[in-house]
Design a protein around this motif. Structure first.
Motif, mmCIF file in Angstrom:
data_model
loop_
_atom_site.group_PDB
_atom_site.id
_atom_site.type_symbol
_atom_site.label_atom_id
_atom_site.label_comp_id
_atom_site.label_asym_id
_atom_site.label_seq_id
_atom_site.Cartn_x
_atom_site.Cartn_y
_atom_site.Cartn_z
ATOM 1 N N ASP A 46 0.856 -1.235 -0.049
ATOM 2 C CA ASP A 46 0.042 0.137 0.174
ATOM 3 C C ASP A 46 0.789 1.236 0.000
ATOM 4 O O ASP A 46 0.243 2.217 -0.563
ATOM 5 N N LEU A 47 1.918 1.170 0.670
ATOM 6 C CA LEU A 47 2.810 2.453 0.846
ATOM 7 C C LEU A 47 4.001 2.350 -0.449
ATOM 8 O O LEU A 47 4.830 3.439 -0.224
ATOM 9 N N ASN A 48 3.857 1.334 -1.324
ATOM 10 C CA ASN A 48 4.788 1.297 -2.462
ATOM 11 C C ASN A 48 6.369 1.386 -1.852
ATOM 12 O O ASN A 48 7.311 2.121 -2.208
ATOM 13 N N SER A 52 -1.428 8.480 7.538
ATOM 14 C CA SER A 52 -0.276 8.832 7.101
ATOM 15 C C SER A 52 -0.132 8.383 5.579
ATOM 16 O O SER A 52 -0.468 7.387 5.061
ATOM 17 N N PRO A 53 0.351 9.396 4.721
ATOM 18 C CA PRO A 53 0.233 9.107 3.133
ATOM 19 C C PRO A 53 1.271 8.382 2.500
ATOM 20 O O PRO A 53 1.127 7.931 1.572
ATOM 21 N N ASN A 54 2.488 8.165 3.326
ATOM 22 C CA ASN A 54 3.401 7.482 2.657
ATOM 23 C C ASN A 54 4.386 6.936 3.899
ATOM 24 O O ASN A 54 4.213 6.973 5.121
ATOM 25 N N VAL A 101 6.910 6.095 9.558
ATOM 26 C CA VAL A 101 8.292 6.056 10.145
ATOM 27 C C VAL A 101 8.172 7.187 11.426
ATOM 28 O O VAL A 101 8.622 6.889 12.603
ATOM 29 N N GLY A 102 8.035 8.370 10.769
ATOM 30 C CA GLY A 102 8.064 9.311 11.876
ATOM 31 C C GLY A 102 7.226 9.211 12.997
ATOM 32 O O GLY A 102 7.806 9.559 14.119
ATOM 33 N N PHE A 103 6.260 9.032 12.624
ATOM 34 C CA PHE A 103 4.950 8.887 13.731
ATOM 35 C C PHE A 103 5.135 7.706 14.416
ATOM 36 O O PHE A 103 4.730 7.343 15.692
ATOM 37 N N ARG A 104 5.887 6.578 13.910
ATOM 38 C CA ARG A 104 6.218 5.365 14.789
ATOM 39 C C ARG A 104 7.367 5.625 16.054
ATOM 40 O O ARG A 104 7.475 5.231 16.843
ATOM 41 N N VAL A 105 8.018 6.840 15.585
ATOM 42 C CA VAL A 105 8.916 7.229 16.659
ATOM 43 C C VAL A 105 8.099 7.857 17.767
ATOM 44 O O VAL A 105 8.378 7.589 18.905
ATOM 45 N N LEU A 106 7.316 8.827 17.297
ATOM 46 C CA LEU A 106 6.300 9.260 18.558
ATOM 47 C C LEU A 106 5.699 8.065 19.341
ATOM 48 O O LEU A 106 5.436 8.254 20.396
ATOM 49 N N GLN A 107 5.254 7.073 18.496
ATOM 50 C CA GLN A 107 4.441 6.044 19.110
ATOM 51 C C GLN A 107 5.630 5.338 20.144
ATOM 52 O O GLN A 107 5.141 4.935 21.163
ATOM 53 N N TRP A 125 -4.556 -2.440 6.678
ATOM 54 C CA TRP A 125 -3.615 -2.266 7.752
ATOM 55 C C TRP A 125 -3.781 -1.141 8.692
ATOM 56 O O TRP A 125 -3.333 -1.017 10.025
ATOM 57 N N GLU A 126 -4.479 0.051 7.971
ATOM 58 C CA GLU A 126 -4.552 1.032 8.927
ATOM 59 C C GLU A 126 -5.483 0.758 10.399
ATOM 60 O O GLU A 126 -5.133 1.460 11.190
ATOM 61 N N TRP A 127 -6.426 0.017 10.202
ATOM 62 C CA TRP A 127 -7.118 -0.525 11.467
ATOM 63 C C TRP A 127 -6.495 -1.169 12.620
ATOM 64 O O TRP A 127 -6.941 -1.385 13.672
#
Length: 506
Positions: free
Chosen positions: A52-54, A108-110, A115-121, A176-178
């Motif tokens: 989905d994210l190419n 997230s669109p890409n 990955v950036g918001f996974r750091v926040l998580q 996967w978003e869910w």
């Protein structure tokens, strides 16, 4: 070396909660561990996310690497901060950050923003992992510490179970978003419980003027060292150990660690107090947790290839196998906590490690003709042993340190787990590749030879994993034996052996 007879008090202060309040606080603690463990769902969703994210197989791995590296790097700082300024604000911050990250990742669109918001998580998850065991330990008396730790560890295993099964259903049905959006109700409940039921510290006890300042410099050096180590090991596996990036990151890690150690010697409120490193309970629980995870993590990164390539199983089959492990882990964690209170952490921890090591050895004798029932049985044995050991280790750790360092203790165990898993992928994964190539060279070229070489290398690394489990049992036995009270307990003495003796140099 000698045991210092002056032991710090390890009994948590009596909480002001009633019976109803204790249940709510315990729920908050277990929910924190549950949320932190749900990330096993990401492994199941990686193929769908890649498409989905190419992305490609190499780049999508950063969804995992960024999370693991950040969580491991930040957890010790989060635990120390919680001990200084209170468990409540760190728990609320962790749950709220986790909630925000779930929403941002899902929309997230890409790949880069994911990955950036996974750091926040990872920041939120590190906070929850650090303080949730401390909250559970603080709300129960020391005589019931094993049970409280069993529930905390059991909720972590339950999160793994829910993440594994839930991800397979959600990814297949709605995307996967869910696997991220599906966690938001639990995170909302955690935020509400944190605000509503967790006790506030008096304002004067947490103001900068009332005590030592938080060790920002030490925390920064530790974060830098762990990020360099974990990312360097990951890139070494993909780019090669002679890559310029790897040769830059890995030598920087010990430099950061040396700087961290020097700062800790003079810090007023160190991230890792030196007196904890002199406590046998802290040493034994951290080292055995590291060794156990170094050995058992082969299940998570090599076992899936056995299910897919040797047995021809799909994602559902793998999910059921891992769910079996998580289910037995959940059950045995609660049982192990009760047994720690009834008897002692020592037989529970050693017994759990022996069961885990036996299960890993048993797994090593699987082949292409093994039935799914045989596979599930052996994986379940590992899960049962791991649950018993984790309950005993958390019980030992939280029974060994002063109550004002519960956050640091929980963070240390989380860091030991993460380091063991990262090094398992780097070291045992490398051994697996080497042994596979060796067996293939002996057998010759061909599809059938590749399958046989895989099974032989699979057996080799599971024997190594079992041996590491046995080594962890020896460490736990020898170290824990020194901590068991020699005589009968006196009236009013904690029924849980505390193991807070310090390692002396005299």
């Amino acid at each position: 070396m000698s045991l210092d007879p002056e032991q710090p008090s390890t009994t948590a202060p009596e909480s002001g909660y009633g019976a109803h309040g204790i249940v709510l606080v315990a729920t908050a603690a277990t929910l924190g561990m549950f949320l932190a463990a749900l990330d096993t769902s990401v492994n199941v969703a990686l193929p769908s996310m890649t498409e989905d994210l190419n992305a490609d197989l190499q780049s999508i791995q950063w969804v995992i690497v960024a999370f693991v590296a950040t969580q491991a790097a930040l957890v010790m700082g989060a635990g120390s901060f919680a001990d200084r300024f209170g468990l409540r604000p760190v728990y609320i911050f962790g749950a709220a950050t986790y909630l925000a990250a779930m929403l941002f990742i899902a929309f997230s669109p890409n790949l880069e923003t994911v990955v950036g918001f996974r750091v926040l998580q990872a920041l939120g998850t590190g906070c929850l992992f650090a303080v949730s065991p401390a909250i559970a330990a603080g709300v129960f008396s020391s005589s019931r510490r094993g049970l409280s730790m069993g529930f905390a560890v059991g909720s972590q295993a339950l999160g793994m179970l829910a993440g594994t099964i839930g991800a397979g259903l959600l990814v297949g049905w709605i995307g996967w978003e869910w696997i991220f959006l599906g966690r938001t109700p639990f995170a909302v409940i955690a935020v509400i419980l944190g605000v509503w039921v967790l006790e506030r510290r008096p304002r004067e006890s947490i103001s900068p003027a009332s005590g030592p300042a938080f060790d920002v410099a030490g925390a920064a050096m530790l974060v830098g060292g762990l990020l360099c180590l974990i990312i360097g090991l990951r890139l070494g596996r993909s780019l090669g150990w002679t890559s310029p990036v790897v040769l830059t990151l890995l030598p920087l890690a010990p430099a950061f660690f040396v700087a961290f150690w020097r700062i800790e010697l003079t810090a007023k409120w160190p991230v890792l107090p030196g007196n904890l490193l002199r406590m046998w309970g802290f040493i034994v629980s951290s080292s055995s947790m590291f060794l156990a995870n170094l050995g058992v993590f082969v299940i998570w990164f090599i076992f899936p290839f056995y299910v897919a390539d040797s047995l021809g199983g799909g994602a559902l089959t793998l999910g059921l196998m891992l769910a079996t492990l998580a289910f037995l882990n959940t059950i045995s964690s609660g049982t192990g906590g009760w047994l720690c209170d009834k008897f002692s952490y020592l037989p529970v921890g050693v017994g759990g490690l022996l069961v885990m090591a036996s299960g890993l050895l048993y797994l090593g004798f699987l082949d292409t003709e093994s039935s799914l029932g045989h596979v599930a049985l052996r994986v379940g044995i590992v899960g049962a042993g791991l649950g018993l050991f984790q309950a005993a280790t958390y019980s030992l750790m939280l029974g060994s340190v002063p109550s004002d360092r519960f956050g640091t203790a929980g963070a240390a165990l989380s860091l030991s787990q993460s380091c063991g898993r990262v090094l398992s992928v780097a070291i045992i994964g490398g051994i697996f590749g080497w042994r596979s190539d060796h067996h293939l060279e002996v057998l010759g070229v061909g599809a059938e030879a590749e399958g046989v070489a895989f099974i032989k290398a699979f057996k080799d690394v599971f024997i190594i994993g079992s041996s590491l489990g046995l080594l962890a049992a020896v460490v736990f036995l020898i170290g824990g034996w020194r901590l068991v009270p020699a005589g009968p307990l006196l009236d009013g003495q904690a029924t849980q052996p505390v193991g807070a003796g310090e390692v002396g140099l005299d």
